[in-house]
Design a protein around this motif. Structure first.
Motif, PDB file in Angstrom:
ATOM      1  N   THR A 153     -14.920  18.994   2.845  1.00  0.00           N
ATOM      2  CA  THR A 153     -14.300  18.226   1.759  1.00  0.00           C
ATOM      3  C   THR A 153     -15.255  17.168   1.201  1.00  0.00           C
ATOM      4  O   THR A 153     -15.908  17.384   0.177  1.00  0.00           O
ATOM      5  CB  THR A 153     -13.007  17.562   2.256  1.00  0.00           C
ATOM      6  N   GLU A 154     -15.354  16.060   1.904  1.00  0.00           N
ATOM      7  CA  GLU A 154     -16.181  14.958   1.412  1.00  0.00           C
ATOM      8  C   GLU A 154     -17.655  15.346   1.325  1.00  0.00           C
ATOM      9  O   GLU A 154     -18.336  15.054   0.323  1.00  0.00           O
ATOM     10  CB  GLU A 154     -16.036  13.740   2.338  1.00  0.00           C
ATOM     11  N   GLY A 155     -18.165  15.996   2.376  1.00  0.00           N
ATOM     12  CA  GLY A 155     -19.590  16.322   2.412  1.00  0.00           C
ATOM     13  C   GLY A 155     -20.008  17.270   1.309  1.00  0.00           C
ATOM     14  O   GLY A 155     -20.998  17.025   0.598  1.00  0.00           O
ATOM     15  N   LEU A 156     -19.258  18.352   1.152  1.00  0.00           N
ATOM     16  CA  LEU A 156     -19.617  19.338   0.139  1.00  0.00           C
ATOM     17  C   LEU A 156     -19.495  18.764  -1.261  1.00  0.00           C
ATOM     18  O   LEU A 156     -20.354  19.005  -2.133  1.00  0.00           O
ATOM     19  CB  LEU A 156     -18.714  20.565   0.295  1.00  0.00           C
ATOM     20  N   SER A 157     -18.454  17.993  -1.498  1.00  0.00           N
ATOM     21  CA  SER A 157     -18.271  17.389  -2.819  1.00  0.00           C
ATOM     22  C   SER A 157     -19.411  16.424  -3.130  1.00  0.00           C
ATOM     23  O   SER A 157     -19.929  16.388  -4.257  1.00  0.00           O
ATOM     24  CB  SER A 157     -16.929  16.669  -2.868  1.00  0.00           C
ATOM     25  N   SER A 158     -19.826  15.634  -2.140  1.00  0.00           N
ATOM     26  CA  SER A 158     -20.914  14.685  -2.341  1.00  0.00           C
ATOM     27  C   SER A 158     -22.242  15.392  -2.593  1.00  0.00           C
ATOM     28  O   SER A 158     -23.020  14.997  -3.469  1.00  0.00           O
ATOM     29  CB  SER A 158     -21.031  13.767  -1.123  1.00  0.00           C
ATOM     30  N   ALA A 159     -22.503  16.456  -1.814  1.00  0.00           N
ATOM     31  CA  ALA A 159     -23.770  17.187  -1.960  1.00  0.00           C
ATOM     32  C   ALA A 159     -23.868  17.873  -3.313  1.00  0.00           C
ATOM     33  O   ALA A 159     -24.922  17.864  -3.971  1.00  0.00           O
ATOM     34  CB  ALA A 159     -23.912  18.202  -0.832  1.00  0.00           C
ATOM     35  N   LEU A 160     -22.789  18.487  -3.775  1.00  0.00           N
ATOM     36  CA  LEU A 160     -22.791  19.137  -5.081  1.00  0.00           C
ATOM     37  C   LEU A 160     -22.949  18.127  -6.209  1.00  0.00           C
ATOM     38  O   LEU A 160     -23.572  18.403  -7.250  1.00  0.00           O
ATOM     39  CB  LEU A 160     -21.489  19.923  -5.279  1.00  0.00           C
ATOM     40  N   GLY A 161     -22.423  16.917  -6.018  1.00  0.00           N
ATOM     41  CA  GLY A 161     -22.512  15.887  -7.039  1.00  0.00           C
ATOM     42  C   GLY A 161     -23.926  15.381  -7.271  1.00  0.00           C
ATOM     43  O   GLY A 161     -24.198  14.764  -8.315  1.00  0.00           O
ATOM     44  N   LYS A 162     -24.817  15.626  -6.324  1.00  0.00           N
ATOM     45  CA  LYS A 162     -26.211  15.162  -6.463  1.00  0.00           C
ATOM     46  C   LYS A 162     -27.118  16.208  -7.105  1.00  0.00           C
ATOM     47  O   LYS A 162     -28.310  15.971  -7.285  1.00  0.00           O
ATOM     48  CB  LYS A 162     -26.745  14.785  -5.083  1.00  0.00           C
ATOM     49  N   LEU A 163     -26.571  17.384  -7.438  1.00  0.00           N
ATOM     50  CA  LEU A 163     -27.357  18.428  -8.085  1.00  0.00           C
ATOM     51  C   LEU A 163     -27.258  18.317  -9.602  1.00  0.00           C
ATOM     52  O   LEU A 163     -26.270  17.813 -10.146  1.00  0.00           O
ATOM     53  CB  LEU A 163     -26.857  19.805  -7.644  1.00  0.00           C
ATOM     54  N   ASP A 164     -28.296  18.818 -10.295  1.00  0.00           N
ATOM     55  CA  ASP A 164     -28.226  18.897 -11.758  1.00  0.00           C
ATOM     56  C   ASP A 164     -27.261  20.014 -12.126  1.00  0.00           C
ATOM     57  O   ASP A 164     -26.961  20.887 -11.312  1.00  0.00           O
ATOM     58  CB  ASP A 164     -29.616  19.135 -12.349  1.00  0.00           C
ATOM     59  N   PRO A 165     -26.755  20.023 -13.360  1.00  0.00           N
ATOM     60  CA  PRO A 165     -25.734  21.010 -13.747  1.00  0.00           C
ATOM     61  C   PRO A 165     -26.144  22.456 -13.494  1.00  0.00           C
ATOM     62  O   PRO A 165     -25.331  23.269 -13.043  1.00  0.00           O
ATOM     63  CB  PRO A 165     -25.522  20.729 -15.236  1.00  0.00           C
ATOM     64  N   ARG A 166     -27.411  22.816 -13.802  1.00  0.00           N
ATOM     65  CA  ARG A 166     -27.820  24.210 -13.615  1.00  0.00           C
ATOM     66  C   ARG A 166     -27.858  24.587 -12.143  1.00  0.00           C
ATOM     67  O   ARG A 166     -27.375  25.655 -11.754  1.00  0.00           O
ATOM     68  CB  ARG A 166     -29.199  24.442 -14.243  1.00  0.00           C
ATOM     69  N   SER A 167     -28.415  23.699 -11.304  1.00  0.00           N
ATOM     70  CA  SER A 167     -28.477  23.987  -9.871  1.00  0.00           C
ATOM     71  C   SER A 167     -27.078  24.092  -9.283  1.00  0.00           C
ATOM     72  O   SER A 167     -26.803  24.961  -8.446  1.00  0.00           O
ATOM     73  CB  SER A 167     -29.274  22.887  -9.165  1.00  0.00           C
ATOM     74  N   ARG A 168     -26.187  23.206  -9.709  1.00  0.00           N
ATOM     75  CA  ARG A 168     -24.818  23.239  -9.191  1.00  0.00           C
ATOM     76  C   ARG A 168     -24.121  24.535  -9.601  1.00  0.00           C
ATOM     77  O   ARG A 168     -23.419  25.147  -8.804  1.00  0.00           O
ATOM     78  CB  ARG A 168     -24.036  22.035  -9.705  1.00  0.00           C
ATOM     79  N   ARG A 169     -24.332  24.977 -10.839  1.00  0.00           N
ATOM     80  CA  ARG A 169     -23.719  26.216 -11.317  1.00  0.00           C
ATOM     81  C   ARG A 169     -24.215  27.403 -10.488  1.00  0.00           C
ATOM     82  O   ARG A 169     -23.424  28.270 -10.116  1.00  0.00           O
ATOM     83  CB  ARG A 169     -24.060  26.401 -12.792  1.00  0.00           C
ATOM     84  N   ILE A 170     -25.511  27.419 -10.180  1.00  0.00           N
ATOM     85  CA  ILE A 170     -26.073  28.539  -9.417  1.00  0.00           C
ATOM     86  C   ILE A 170     -25.514  28.573  -7.998  1.00  0.00           C
ATOM     87  O   ILE A 170     -25.104  29.624  -7.501  1.00  0.00           O
ATOM     88  CB  ILE A 170     -27.614  28.441  -9.392  1.00  0.00           C
ATOM     89  N   VAL A 171     -25.455  27.419  -7.344  1.00  0.00           N
ATOM     90  CA  VAL A 171     -24.936  27.359  -5.968  1.00  0.00           C
ATOM     91  C   VAL A 171     -23.460  27.743  -5.922  1.00  0.00           C
ATOM     92  O   VAL A 171     -23.030  28.514  -5.054  1.00  0.00           O
ATOM     93  CB  VAL A 171     -25.147  25.948  -5.381  1.00  0.00           C
ATOM     94  N   GLU A 172     -22.681  27.208  -6.858  1.00  0.00           N
ATOM     95  CA  GLU A 172     -21.242  27.520  -6.863  1.00  0.00           C
ATOM     96  C   GLU A 172     -21.005  28.997  -7.152  1.00  0.00           C
ATOM     97  O   GLU A 172     -20.134  29.632  -6.523  1.00  0.00           O
ATOM     98  CB  GLU A 172     -20.533  26.668  -7.909  1.00  0.00           C
TER      99      GLU A 172
END
Length: 298
Positions: free
Chosen positions: A232-251
């Motif tokens: 919950t907290e950890g994953l949300s925090s880690a994704l929030g530190k990525l740029d939009p493109r990197s976050r889209r790719i990981v998700e």
């Protein structure tokens, strides 16, 4: 039979012999036969002895009062043999109750000792039965104790009570029908050892084999709490530190479906207009960055 200091003082072998006992009292049958031969007191004798005890603390008078009512204890104890406890122990507990009654008996109340002492005798027997009938006490409150003894007397066999019988008993005792059902369930059960007494194949059927659970073990609880926090907290925090493109790719690659069947490198390459190798490089860097962020929650 068990011995107590009070019973030893009042009902010693020499005193019993002097008041009508004869022969050896080495077994329960001999004891019952002996107490049934003891003379009963008249009302006048009982009042006289009770006043001597009350006014002069005459232990000899108390002794005669107790001995003359031992047959009453034997008679009451016979009614509790169905609980599977030793007859001699029931009688001994009843004798203690009888002595308590004699000590508190008031001859001026106009009540015979036989009537007054029945409550005390039964109370001691009830307490003994409840303490020794099972390893785990089946009745603790006054209502449960009353229900325990009445339920056994109302049941006519080993079969469970019918709904009509449960309803009738609940009305008679002024308790809820659920309480009757619960007490009947307790009475129908039996004591079971948590662990099997032997080391053979029966061990697998002992309660310890199927009742044990690791879910509340401290290390498991801490691991579960840490995992939940990471999810919950950890994953949300880690994704929030990525740029939009990197976050889209990981998700798209790892979080889109629960079964792990995310988007392929080529599908994301077409979406962003780059090569599949470039998508893999961005994914690798993003996952390393997330790993560093999640370390704070581990």
């Amino acid at each position: 039979m068990k011995a107590t200091s009070a019973s030893t003082a009042m009902i010693s072998p020499s005193n019993m012999m002097s008041l009508g006992f004869s022969g050896a009292l080495g077994n329960i049958d001999a004891y019952i036969s002996a107490v049934n031969r003891l003379p009963m007191l008249t009302h006048e004798e009982e009042i006289s002895l009770a006043k001597r005890l009350r006014d002069d603390n005459d232990l000899g008078a108390a002794q005669k009062l107790v001995l003359s009512h031992l047959r009453l204890v034997v008679s009451i104890a016979r009614g509790y043999l169905g609980y599977g406890l030793p007859h001699a122990d029931l009688i001994q507990e009843g004798n203690i109750g009888l002595m308590k009654a004699v000590k508190r008996f008031d001859p001026d109340q106009g009540v015979r000792l036989v009537s007054y002492s029945m409550h005390w005798i039964k109370a001691e027997m009830h307490e003994y039965i409840l303490k020794n009938w099972r390893l785990v006490k089946v009745a603790t409150t006054k209502a449960q104790r009353k229900l325990f003894f009445n339920l056994r007397s109302h049941k006519t066999g080993l079969d469970a009570m019918t709904p009509d019988q449960v309803e009738a008993l609940a009305k008679t005792l002024n308790v809820k029908r659920e309480e009757v059902i619960e007490m009947e369930t307790r009475l129908s059960g039996r004591d079971i050892a948590l662990e099997a007494p032997t080391d053979d194949e029966d061990d697998k059927f002992a309660p310890i084999a199927y009742l044990s659970s690791d879910s509340q073990e401290p290390t498991r609880v801490l691991e579960s709490q840490r995992y939940d926090r990471l999810q919950t907290e950890g994953l949300s925090s880690a994704l929030g530190k990525l740029d939009p493109r990197s976050r889209r790719i990981v998700e798209a690659r790892w979080l889109a479906n629960d079964d792990g069947s995310g988007a392929t490198l080529h599908e994301l390459a077409n979406e962003f207009g780059v090569s599949a190798e470039r998508i893999r490089q961005i994914e690798t860097v993003a996952l390393k960055k997330m790993k560093g962020s999640l370390a704070a929650f581990a």
